[in-house]
Design a protein around this motif. Sequence first.
Motif, mmCIF file in Angstrom:
data_model
loop_
_atom_site.group_PDB
_atom_site.id
_atom_site.type_symbol
_atom_site.label_atom_id
_atom_site.label_comp_id
_atom_site.label_asym_id
_atom_site.label_seq_id
_atom_site.Cartn_x
_atom_site.Cartn_y
_atom_site.Cartn_z
ATOM 1 N N GLY A 187 0.778 -1.231 0.000
ATOM 2 C CA GLY A 187 0.000 0.000 0.000
ATOM 3 C C GLY A 187 0.804 1.272 0.000
ATOM 4 N N VAL A 188 1.938 1.301 -0.741
ATOM 5 C CA VAL A 188 2.740 2.523 -0.814
ATOM 6 C C VAL A 188 2.915 2.915 -2.279
ATOM 7 N N LEU A 391 1.429 -5.306 11.444
ATOM 8 C CA LEU A 391 2.424 -5.087 12.496
ATOM 9 C C LEU A 391 3.087 -3.721 12.354
ATOM 10 N N TYR A 392 3.452 -3.370 11.125
ATOM 11 C CA TYR A 392 4.072 -2.060 10.897
ATOM 12 C C TYR A 392 3.096 -0.943 11.248
ATOM 13 N N ARG A 393 1.852 -1.122 10.866
ATOM 14 C CA ARG A 393 0.857 -0.099 11.142
ATOM 15 C C ARG A 393 0.632 0.049 12.641
ATOM 16 N N GLY A 394 0.596 -1.078 13.339
ATOM 17 C CA GLY A 394 0.396 -1.029 14.780
ATOM 18 C C GLY A 394 1.543 -0.351 15.505
ATOM 19 N N MET A 395 2.769 -0.458 14.949
ATOM 20 C CA MET A 395 3.933 0.171 15.556
ATOM 21 C C MET A 395 4.143 1.602 15.071
ATOM 22 N N GLY A 396 3.335 2.034 14.091
ATOM 23 C CA GLY A 396 3.464 3.397 13.584
ATOM 24 C C GLY A 396 4.581 3.579 12.592
ATOM 25 N N TYR A 397 5.087 2.484 12.012
ATOM 26 C CA TYR A 397 6.145 2.578 11.009
ATOM 27 C C TYR A 397 5.557 2.496 9.608
ATOM 28 N N SER A 398 6.179 3.211 8.700
ATOM 29 C CA SER A 398 5.731 3.188 7.318
ATOM 30 C C SER A 398 5.899 1.795 6.729
ATOM 31 N N THR A 399 4.933 1.379 5.916
ATOM 32 C CA THR A 399 5.070 0.094 5.241
ATOM 33 C C THR A 399 6.056 0.171 4.071
ATOM 34 N N LEU A 400 6.666 1.341 3.861
ATOM 35 C CA LEU A 400 7.814 1.398 2.955
ATOM 36 C C LEU A 400 8.933 0.491 3.448
ATOM 37 N N ASN A 401 9.049 0.361 4.770
ATOM 38 C CA ASN A 401 10.039 -0.559 5.327
ATOM 39 C C ASN A 401 9.727 -2.000 4.914
ATOM 40 N N LEU A 402 8.448 -2.334 4.919
ATOM 41 C CA LEU A 402 8.028 -3.688 4.558
ATOM 42 C C LEU A 402 8.232 -3.945 3.066
ATOM 43 N N ALA A 462 17.666 -2.068 10.338
ATOM 44 C CA ALA A 462 16.589 -2.406 11.277
ATOM 45 C C ALA A 462 17.098 -2.376 12.714
ATOM 46 N N LEU A 463 18.317 -2.848 12.915
ATOM 47 C CA LEU A 463 18.891 -2.894 14.269
ATOM 48 C C LEU A 463 19.272 -1.508 14.770
ATOM 49 N N THR A 464 19.683 -0.627 13.858
ATOM 50 C CA THR A 464 20.143 0.704 14.257
ATOM 51 C C THR A 464 19.046 1.764 14.164
ATOM 52 N N GLY A 465 17.987 1.470 13.410
ATOM 53 C CA GLY A 465 16.939 2.456 13.193
ATOM 54 C C GLY A 465 17.219 3.418 12.061
ATOM 55 N N TRP A 466 18.357 3.235 11.378
ATOM 56 C CA TRP A 466 18.678 4.109 10.252
ATOM 57 C C TRP A 466 17.755 3.798 9.068
ATOM 58 N N PHE A 467 17.405 4.837 8.318
ATOM 59 C CA PHE A 467 16.603 4.690 7.102
ATOM 60 C C PHE A 467 15.368 3.816 7.350
ATOM 61 N N SER A 468 14.709 4.053 8.463
ATOM 62 C CA SER A 468 13.506 3.295 8.834
ATOM 63 C C SER A 468 12.378 4.292 9.091
ATOM 64 N N PRO A 469 11.727 4.788 8.037
ATOM 65 C CA PRO A 469 10.770 5.887 8.181
ATOM 66 C C PRO A 469 9.526 5.510 8.973
ATOM 67 N N ARG A 470 9.050 6.483 9.728
ATOM 68 C CA ARG A 470 7.766 6.343 10.419
ATOM 69 C C ARG A 470 6.632 6.660 9.442
ATOM 70 N N ALA A 471 5.451 6.232 9.781
ATOM 71 C CA ALA A 471 4.291 6.475 8.921
ATOM 72 C C ALA A 471 3.920 7.956 8.938
ATOM 73 N N ARG A 476 -1.195 7.063 6.807
ATOM 74 C CA ARG A 476 -2.210 6.540 7.729
ATOM 75 C C ARG A 476 -3.599 6.628 7.105
ATOM 76 N N GLN A 477 -3.849 7.708 6.370
ATOM 77 C CA GLN A 477 -5.137 7.824 5.692
ATOM 78 C C GLN A 477 -5.262 6.788 4.573
ATOM 79 N N GLU A 478 -4.153 6.543 3.907
ATOM 80 C CA GLU A 478 -4.182 5.567 2.818
ATOM 81 C C GLU A 478 -4.437 4.162 3.330
ATOM 82 N N TRP A 479 -4.004 3.864 4.539
ATOM 83 C CA TRP A 479 -4.238 2.533 5.111
ATOM 84 C C TRP A 479 -5.723 2.212 5.174
ATOM 85 N N ASP A 480 -6.534 3.219 5.266
ATOM 86 C CA ASP A 480 -7.976 3.005 5.359
ATOM 87 C C ASP A 480 -8.601 2.738 3.996
ATOM 88 N N ARG A 481 -7.798 2.910 2.934
ATOM 89 C CA ARG A 481 -8.344 2.725 1.596
ATOM 90 C C ARG A 481 -7.576 1.655 0.834
#
Length: 503
Positions: A187-188, A391-402, A462-471, A476-481
């Motif tokens: 969904g990105v 899981l990404y949505r529940g943690m508030g991370y962008s699914t771009l990571n996924l 993933a371990l360092t948090g680098w280049f791991s964008p938040r949603a 978040r609006q797109e997740w609903d569609r």
Amino acid sequence: MTDTTDSRQQLPPLGLALLPIVLTLGLLGIQLFYYGDFTPHIPLILGLAITGLLGVMRGQRWMDIREGVFHVIHVSMPSLSVLIVVGMIIGVWVASGTVPTLIYYGLTLLNPQIFLAAAMILCAVVSLSLGTSWGTVGTIGVALMGIGAGFGIPAYWTAGAIVSGAFFGDKVSPLSDTTNLAPAVTGVNIFDHIRNMLPTTVPAMLIALSVYLVAGFSLITPAETSFARIDAITDTLSAQFSLGLVPLIPALVVVVLAIAKRPPLPSLFTGVLLGGIIAIFWQGAGLHDVFSYAQSGYTIETGVADIDSLLNAGGIQSMMWTISLMLIALGFGGALERTGCLEAIINAIISRVTSFSAVQSSAIATAFATNVVAGDPYISIALPGRMYAPLYRGMGYSTLNLSRAVEEGGTLMSPLIPWNAGGAFVITALSLDIMDGNLTNLLYIPLAFACWTAPLIGILYALTGWFSPRATDDERQEWDRQDEDILDLDGHALFDSENAENA
């Protein structure tokens, strides 16, 4: 639509879900390592039978399981079509002089010491333009294997550089099917997805480029270069074929069509037709000869073993081993999906991860493991992409990571698994002769540095948090569609079939 509600509500226990996979991998191990016979077809057929029996014993109807098997095969038919056309291209482009001309000028103009690095860059550019790693491997890759052989470079080194470049281009090309599938499932936006892959892709390519440069200067020194061998190859090529710019027309037209964003399958077939015309009017071949080259491959006896081994290749029939393997592996993956085995295993993994780093690493590993088990890069992207998204949505991370994770474990790892669709194609198209138990050429797997270093870099981020964008709020609006037609776990519409021609 077949009703599979019961099978989805009652997934098999984890141990039972793992059973057909463990047994199949065990049979593959016996066939490969004990008997030394690289023909994974029968172990995979037995795995399909075991999975089907498991489903029937748990109350599923065989017709439902069969539907899942044939659905996955149906979704992958565009890729099988590309295999057929690439087989035709290899045979016809040898006859037209396209491949011999590329080999001739490559041996004449390229520096042997930078050849591996140049091969990777060339394949990356062509794959980015075509949007197809398979088309790149089956065209430019074949010529590069010939050039590498002329320089005396081991086939597995050349193959590793070709695979690194070709699958890099596939991963970041907006024309690629997997590059469209990953953002669609998660969904990105596709261009946001491509930009988010650069932090892992660019370092992986730079690492691979550095290794190939060092290897080139280590493997070959000017004093050791066999110019007599190179001269023998170039002299024989110029004697057997009419070289020049005309034989390069098919390759140039295919690249132009790709830049013009024409569908890859018709573009590649145009290359077949042009190659056939040039073979007839420029090389003096007959129409029936061209038909034979497209069907059974090109054959020549020059008396120079290096030339004969390079040019006796191609044809639809040369792809039948790969196509049969793909059909069986895809069927096995479809059976695992329809019986709920894959879903049960992924659910078990998801239930045990609690941090973003664990989720991201698990998504990469799951995509890779699905590639190993199901033999299909589409399932390895689509299934984890659908199931990890909450899981990404529940943690508030962008699914771009996924989307990046499933590309790294799916697209990039596919050519490194010999019984996977990607690996089987690479082995066949590049004539990596391993069927007789000589597995030396499988060394291309660890030497395809760009493919396996990118997932490792992704895990590091993933371990360092680098280049791991938040949603973002927009995401978040797109997740609903979300478009529920992208991946239906009932086994329907894995992805938009219009994108499938970009295989």
